[in-house]
Design a protein around this motif. Structure first.
Motif, short mmCIF file in Angstrom:
data_model
loop_
_atom_site.label_atom_id
_atom_site.label_comp_id
_atom_site.label_asym_id
_atom_site.label_seq_id
_atom_site.Cartn_x
_atom_site.Cartn_y
_atom_site.Cartn_z
N ALA A 1 -44.14 65.36 34.76
CA ALA A 1 -45.65 66.01 34.85
C ALA A 1 -46.69 65.11 34.60
O ALA A 1 -46.48 64.02 33.86
N MET A 2 -47.70 65.19 35.58
CA MET A 2 -48.75 64.08 35.46
C MET A 2 -49.83 64.97 34.99
O MET A 2 -50.29 66.03 34.93
N GLY A 3 -50.69 64.18 33.85
CA GLY A 3 -51.86 64.63 33.13
C GLY A 3 -52.51 63.69 32.25
O GLY A 3 -52.04 62.42 32.20
N GLY A 4 -53.70 63.85 31.69
CA GLY A 4 -54.35 63.10 30.89
C GLY A 4 -55.16 63.94 29.60
O GLY A 4 -55.30 65.11 29.99
N ALA B 1 -56.49 66.29 35.03
CA ALA B 1 -55.16 66.29 35.92
C ALA B 1 -54.38 64.82 35.95
O ALA B 1 -53.26 64.90 36.55
N SER B 2 -54.95 63.86 35.54
CA SER B 2 -54.07 62.84 35.46
C SER B 2 -55.05 61.52 34.17
O SER B 2 -55.87 62.07 33.93
N GLY B 3 -54.23 60.64 33.95
CA GLY B 3 -54.66 59.69 32.82
C GLY B 3 -55.96 58.92 33.56
O GLY B 3 -56.99 58.93 32.81
N MET B 4 -56.06 58.95 35.01
CA MET B 4 -57.31 58.16 35.48
C MET B 4 -58.37 59.01 35.37
O MET B 4 -59.60 58.73 35.00
N ALA B 5 -58.44 60.60 35.37
CA ALA B 5 -59.15 61.34 35.26
C ALA B 5 -59.80 61.51 33.85
O ALA B 5 -60.97 61.71 33.59
N ILE C 1 -61.12 49.71 26.02
CA ILE C 1 -59.87 48.81 25.63
C ILE C 1 -58.43 49.74 25.66
O ILE C 1 -58.60 50.84 25.55
N GLU C 2 -57.53 48.93 25.59
CA GLU C 2 -56.24 49.59 25.32
C GLU C 2 -55.74 49.05 24.13
O GLU C 2 -56.19 47.96 23.70
N THR C 3 -54.99 49.76 23.38
CA THR C 3 -54.38 49.52 21.95
C THR C 3 -53.08 48.28 22.28
O THR C 3 -53.17 47.33 21.50
N HIS D 1 -55.51 59.20 26.80
CA HIS D 1 -54.12 59.04 27.19
C HIS D 1 -53.95 59.40 28.51
O HIS D 1 -54.30 60.25 29.13
N SER D 2 -53.16 58.63 29.25
CA SER D 2 -52.21 59.19 30.41
C SER D 2 -51.09 59.75 29.72
O SER D 2 -50.16 59.48 29.14
N ALA D 3 -51.16 61.19 29.81
CA ALA D 3 -50.17 62.07 29.40
C ALA D 3 -48.92 62.24 30.11
O ALA D 3 -47.76 62.65 29.97
N THR D 4 -48.92 61.54 31.24
CA THR D 4 -47.86 61.36 32.19
C THR D 4 -46.80 60.53 31.50
O THR D 4 -45.69 60.48 32.13
N LYS D 5 -47.22 59.75 30.42
CA LYS D 5 -46.22 58.78 29.87
C LYS D 5 -45.49 59.43 28.89
O LYS D 5 -44.85 60.33 28.87
N VAL E 1 -60.87 54.13 23.48
CA VAL E 1 -59.73 53.45 23.34
C VAL E 1 -58.55 54.40 24.24
O VAL E 1 -58.44 55.37 24.01
N ASP E 2 -57.86 53.65 24.89
CA ASP E 2 -56.60 54.24 25.77
C ASP E 2 -55.49 53.90 24.89
O ASP E 2 -55.05 52.86 24.77
N ASN E 3 -55.08 55.01 24.48
CA ASN E 3 -53.87 55.14 23.49
C ASN E 3 -52.44 55.33 24.04
O ASN E 3 -51.62 55.67 23.21
N THR E 4 -52.47 55.27 25.16
CA THR E 4 -51.29 55.67 25.99
C THR E 4 -49.95 54.94 25.60
O THR E 4 -48.87 55.58 25.28
N PHE E 5 -49.86 53.69 25.37
CA PHE E 5 -48.88 52.69 24.82
C PHE E 5 -48.56 52.77 23.64
O PHE E 5 -47.20 52.73 23.20
N THR E 6 -49.06 53.46 22.58
CA THR E 6 -49.08 53.24 21.56
C THR E 6 -48.71 54.84 20.96
O THR E 6 -48.09 54.84 19.92
C1 LIG Z 1 -52.50 52.51 29.95
C2 LIG Z 1 -52.70 53.62 30.94
N1 LIG Z 1 -53.67 54.26 31.36
C3 LIG Z 1 -54.08 55.17 32.10
C4 LIG Z 1 -53.17 55.19 33.51
C5 LIG Z 1 -53.24 56.03 34.42
O1 LIG Z 1 -52.68 57.25 34.20
P1 LIG Z 1 -51.95 58.25 35.40
O2 LIG Z 1 -51.23 57.66 36.07
O3 LIG Z 1 -51.61 59.46 34.59
O4 LIG Z 1 -53.36 58.63 36.12
C6 LIG Z 1 -52.02 54.53 33.21
C7 LIG Z 1 -50.88 54.74 34.18
O5 LIG Z 1 -50.08 54.01 34.39
C8 LIG Z 1 -51.64 53.67 32.07
O6 LIG Z 1 -50.55 52.95 32.12
#
Ligand SMILES: Cc1ncc(COP(=O)(O)O)c(C=O)c1O
Length: 409
Positions: free
Chosen positions: A219-222, A85-89, A156-158, A207-211, A185-190
């Motif tokens: 749309a919010m998702g992970g 449901a979100s990146g946090m989940a 970690i994050e990339t 991933h936070s697919a919200t991004k 690895v959180d690949n959201t930013f890359t």
């Molecule tokens: C790098 C990164 N990971 C995870 C999250 C959490 O994602 P979400 O807001 O979809 O729960 C964020 C939110 O800004 C984020 O920047």
């Protein structure tokens, strides 16, 4: 589907249900159904046992969600995955998948998203998980943390936020595995366009697919993707915790994914142009961009990032105080001020009141996040319009500070 003999109440419930056999839509239709019928009880039994493919109940699976997860598995070269449901989940699910138990240690990079630190420091710490935070740009220090704590999992994050540090993912994965720690690895930013962490040795990617994946701010998702051995725990998490992605969000994010290539490449190009122009303007105390040679992780960035894909975020230190940052945000005319990243719109975020508001001033100082730092998530507008807007807002903000603004018109 209807039967002439059906009475009104039966018709109300069943009339209009489409026959789909002869329809082949180009885009996958949205399936909001919360349950699916099986042709026989025997087949449903086998479906529930996971012996045959198909759908039974929306918390266990949905065609739109499955299509999105399949696409992400291909893009990240993964064998299994879930959408949340979100990146946090997604981060929570990934931690669960690593099998962390009371008494175990999770090592986390000090540069991850503030809420990820809070998730570990509150909910997971309350379950007697020891959480150790460190600066993983220093690999010697990282190695000694590994030897001291023998962690079960590492997060970690990339590309970090807001300082845009690139971590040496292949080396971190190699070192993590020497103590049998699992690397998330959180690949959201890359995005998978810049990096595919599983191919670099990571065990799980989130991933936070919200991004960027969704990309349109609607749309919010992970997403969690991993090797096959994580399949059971990831799916168990989703079925029992129930933080599933809805079909409408899955459909929107999947549609976003189809244009990620052109969007993200252009956003990265715009970010490079904007970063260079802002640095040349000399109005800002400092401009952070991963491919600037004065960036602390430049040598790693050079190795891991393609020259044209330095990420689509630029961070500015205005110099001054929180009041300077507030004035800057309030003076923006085109660029929005919003607590997100990765949209087609250029948006500024002030970490002190948003992503890092739960960190103490001392913690932020240790991380290198100042009171006058603003993160710019670069969108698809003409970069010259964005540059003009950021510069005019900074000039007003700093003039009111009494700062001497060195400028080149
Ligand atoms: C790098 C990164 N990971 C995870 C999250 C959490 O994602 P979400 O807001 O979809 O729960 C964020 C939110 O800004 C984020 O920047």
């Amino acid at each position: 589907m209807s039967d002439k003999s059906w009475r009104r109440n039966t018709l109300l419930v069943h009339a209009g249900t489409p026959r789909v056999e002869n329809i082949q839509p180009t885009a996958l239709p949205i399936f909001p159904s919360t349950s699916y019928q099986s042709e026989s009880a025997e087949r449903l039994d086998r479906l529930m046992a996971g012996e045959v493919p198909g759908f039974s109940y929306a918390r266990h699976g949905n065609p739109n969600v499955e299509a999105l997860v399949d696409a992400m598995k291909e893009l990240e070269e993964a064998q299994t995955g879930i959408a949340t449901a979100s990146g946090m989940a997604a981060i929570d699910a990934a931690l669960y998948a690593t099998g962390v138990r009371p008494g175990d240690t999770v090592l986390v990079s000090q540069d991850v998203y503030g809420a990820s630190l809070n998730l570990l420091g509150t909910i997971w710490a309350e379950s007697e998980i020891q959480v150790v935070v460190g600066d993983f740009t220093d690999l010697t220090r990282f190695e000694s943390l590994l030897q001291k704590h023998k962690p079960t999992s590492i997060l970690i994050e990339t590309l970090s936020n807001p300082l845009l540090k690139i971590l040496d993912v292949p080396r971190i994965a190699e070192l993590a595995h020497t103590v049998e720690a699992q690397l998330i690895v959180d690949n959201t930013f890359t995005t998978p366009l810049i990096m595919q962490p599983l191919t670099l040795g990571a065990d799980i990617v989130v991933h936070s697919a919200t991004k960027y994946l969704g990309g349109h701010g609607d749309a919010m998702g992970g997403i969690v993707v991993a090797r096959e051995d994580y399949h059971d725990r990831l799916h168990q998490y989703l079925k029992l915790r129930g933080a599933v992605l809805g079909p409408f969000e899955a459909w929107l994010i999947h549609r976003g994914l189809r244009t990620l290539g052109v969007r993200f490449e252009k956003q990265c190009q715009n970010a490079a142009i904007i970063a260079e122009a802002l640095r040349t303007s000399q109005i800002f105390e400092r401009v952070f961009y991963p491919l600037f040679s004065d960036h602390p992780t430049y040598s790693v960035a050079q190795r891991l990032l393609a020259p044209a894909l330095g990420g689509a975020v630029v961070t500015l230190d205005l110099g001054g105080s929180q009041a300077t940052a507030f004035r800057f945000l309030n003076e923006l005319q085109l660029v929005g001020s919003a607590t997100t990243v990765g949209d087609i719109y250029t948006l500024c975020l002030y970490p002190v009141i948003a992503s890092h508001r739960n960190q103490s001033p001392e913690e932020r100082q240790t991380m290198g996040i100042t009171d006058s730092m603003v993160r710019v998530s670069v969108g698809l507008e003409d970069p010259d319009d964005v540059i003009s807007d950021l510069i005019q807002a900074a000039k007003i903000a700093r003039r009111k500070d009494g700062s001497v603004v060195m400028q080149q018109d």
